[in-house]
Scaffold this active site. Structure first.
Site, PDB file in Angstrom:
ATOM      1  N   HIS A 220       0.825  -1.213   0.000  1.00  0.00           N
ATOM      2  CA  HIS A 220       0.000   0.000   0.000  1.00  0.00           C
ATOM      3  C   HIS A 220       0.859   1.262   0.000  1.00  0.00           C
ATOM      4  CE1 HIS A 220       0.801   1.001   4.237  1.00  0.00           C
ATOM      5  NE2 HIS A 220       0.662  -0.288   4.528  1.00  0.00           N
TER       6      HIS A 220
ATOM      7  N   SER B 199       1.415   4.187  -5.037  1.00  0.00           N
ATOM      8  CA  SER B 199       2.021   5.429  -4.546  1.00  0.00           C
ATOM      9  C   SER B 199       3.394   5.173  -3.923  1.00  0.00           C
ATOM     10  CB  SER B 199       1.054   6.088  -3.560  1.00  0.00           C
ATOM     11  OG  SER B 199       1.450   7.396  -3.248  1.00  0.00           O
TER      12      SER B 199
ATOM     13  N   ASP C 121      -5.591  12.735 -10.744  1.00  0.00           N
ATOM     14  CA  ASP C 121      -4.793  12.609  -9.520  1.00  0.00           C
ATOM     15  C   ASP C 121      -4.138  13.945  -9.175  1.00  0.00           C
ATOM     16  OD1 ASP C 121      -3.020  11.905  -7.472  1.00  0.00           O
ATOM     17  OD2 ASP C 121      -2.694   9.921  -8.314  1.00  0.00           O
TER      18      ASP C 121
ATOM     19  N   HIS D 238      -6.244   9.662  -7.065  1.00  0.00           N
ATOM     20  CA  HIS D 238      -5.234   8.864  -6.360  1.00  0.00           C
ATOM     21  C   HIS D 238      -5.838   7.629  -5.682  1.00  0.00           C
ATOM     22  CE1 HIS D 238      -1.110   8.637  -4.965  1.00  0.00           C
ATOM     23  NE2 HIS D 238      -1.525   8.382  -3.733  1.00  0.00           N
TER      24      HIS D 238
END
Length: 479
Positions: A205, A279, A426, A454
């Site tokens: 993540h 990310s 984003d 995002h």
């Protein structure tokens, strides 16, 4: 039409000037607020915990040499600890953005002076470079005192603090790791019940998130065929979710990667695997791929934060300004600037939000009548300020000089498939970042998702994304 275009250009120019002027005033005030909060927290820490907690407002030129050995820090904005004469301590990369964040007022006052001294400084730098080349390899440089204190603690064999500070959440969920005998990351595994999985998929993540970003969206939407073929391993990164949140950790790239290796690759005996990362997790994914080049079958990167650094720029400082430009508008730029530039303001935000996350979750369920799933709040709330602050600086900013090398290795030496996804709307990581990655890895496929940002690049389109991932894995497995 020409008149309309000129009018828009003028309005855009005026808006930009106003934004800069208001931003200068707002962030100048925030500089002062953060300075005041520094003293407020020192008093609070001493009164509540009977000790002064070091912060990065301390002078950088403090005790560098200890009984355990010398700490060497490279220059040119990299701030890498090159050598530490102790077998108990591993080398760690520390971003200078942790302790070198000049205020707007200071920057403005020095700008004119720097321009006037430019020629003189150029000459001095040349002389300095010559001296460095002639000097000994054991020269001592300066680094912030808090880094030295943490490293000295490790050098004498001290254990990382498992007790949360008064400003961190003390609930069972956030501190579930303290009851475990092993200091490993929390990993949510989903594997076939009938027989052993043929391949593994690791999910990483992003910043202030958790494994729930994957387990609550993608895991339920994979086909039965995929569920019987692959073992899914979603990890909570060090300092986030239900994983350990040691108070004395510097949360460097090395620590994050080694914890993933220990908790996933070793504990689950993973040999060959696919990686799906979002990310900040993309940086960790690239580091793992470079470290295990023969094991990675495919890389799927969602909104990778890659900012190529122009020649002559201090890499870490350049990336910090790209990520957090200290502007009040757009709103996301303001939020990232608060998180990146202000150590004590960001601690206050964590105190209000993270420590009291149970209240916010209760209010959310009360207002929505329990109709909204709050799994995203788990990742957003369940971390410590220490973890978020160090991870943001040491991973995104601190790896500025490493990413070029990682991308070059993946592009030229690895044979794994590389797919990049980016939401067109984003506002956290600009679309330009993914185009930059694609330029470095020519074989990478870039998919720009319309009307997605995002988070909604996954949340809200999880069924479609799950199918796309299965196609990527199947194609990689047949090669």
């Amino acid at each position: 039409m020409d008149v309309m275009c000129k009018a828009r250009s003028v309005l855009k120019l005026i808006g930009g000037v106003v934004n800069k002027a208001v931003s200068f005033l707002v962030f100048s005030v925030l500089d002062l607020v953060d300075f005041i909060l520094c003293f407020a927290y020192k008093v609070a820490d001493f009164c509540i915990e009977a000790e002064w907690r070091p912060c990065y407002c301390s002078p950088t030129e403090e005790a560098i040499t200890s009984s355990g050995g010398k700490i060497l820090v490279s220059e040119q904005g990299e701030s890498k600890i090159d050598r530490l004469n102790s077998s108990k301590v591993q080398l760690e990369d520390i971003s200078d953005t942790l302790y070198s964040r000049p205020s707007l007022v200071v920057e403005a006052s020095k700008l004119a002076v720097d321009e006037l001294k430019k020629l003189r400084l150029d000459g001095t730098n040349m002389k300095t470079c010559k001296k460095i080349k002639k000097g000994s390899a054991t020269s001592t440089f300066t680094i912030n005192s808090i880094v030295v204190e943490m490293l000295q603690g490790k050098m004498v064999g001290q254990q990382l603090h498992h007790i949360p500070t008064w400003s961190d959440c003390d609930c069972k969920f956030c501190n579930s790791w303290t009851s475990c005998s092993k200091d490993t990351l929390f990993v949510k595994a989903q594997e076939p019940k009938d027989y052993k999985a043929r391949e593994d998929v690791i999910f990483i993540h992003g910043f202030i998130s958790s494994s729930a970003f994957w387990t609550e969206t993608l895991f339920p939407n994979f086909s039965n065929t995929a569920k019987s073929t692959y073992r899914f391993l979603a990890v909570d990164l060090l300092g986030f979710g239900r994983s350990p949140k040691p108070a004395d950790s510097l949360y460097t790239l090395r620590e994050h990667v080694e914890m993933i290796e220990k908790s996933v690759l070793e504990d689950y005996k993973v040999k060959s695997f696919h990686i799906v990362a979002h990310s900040l997790g993309c940086i960790l994914a690239l580091a793992i791929a470079v470290k295990h080049p023969g094991s990675v079958k495919s890389l799927t990167l969602l909104t990778p934060p890659y900012y190529p650094v122009p020649k002559g720029e201090a890499a870490t400082q350049y990336v910090m300004r790209k990520l957090a430009p200290r502007r009040v508008w757009p709103a996301m730029a303001f939020c990232t600037s608060l998180a990146c530039w202000y150590e004590h303001i960001s601690r206050t935000i964590c105190l209000v939000i993270c420590k009291n996350h149970r209240i916010w979750e209760f209010l959310t369920k009360l207002v929505t009548r329990n109709r909204v799933r709050t799994y995203l709040m788990e990742g957003f709330f369940c971390h410590t300020h220490n973890a978020a602050w160090h991870t943001l600086h040491n991973i995104i900013c601190g790896t500025a000089t490493k990413l070029d090398r990682y991308l070059d290795i993946v592009g030229s030496r690895l044979n794994c498939d590389v797919t990049i996804y980016h939401g067109k709307d984003d506002e956290v990581i600009p679309l330009e970042c993914s185009y930059n990655v694609q330029r470095k890895i020519s074989r990478a496929r870039l998919k720009v998702i319309e009307n997605k940002d995002h988070v909604t690049i996954v949340v809200g389109r999880q069924k479609a994304f799950a199918k796309e991932l299965e196609k990527i894995w199947n194609a990689s497995s047949t090669k």
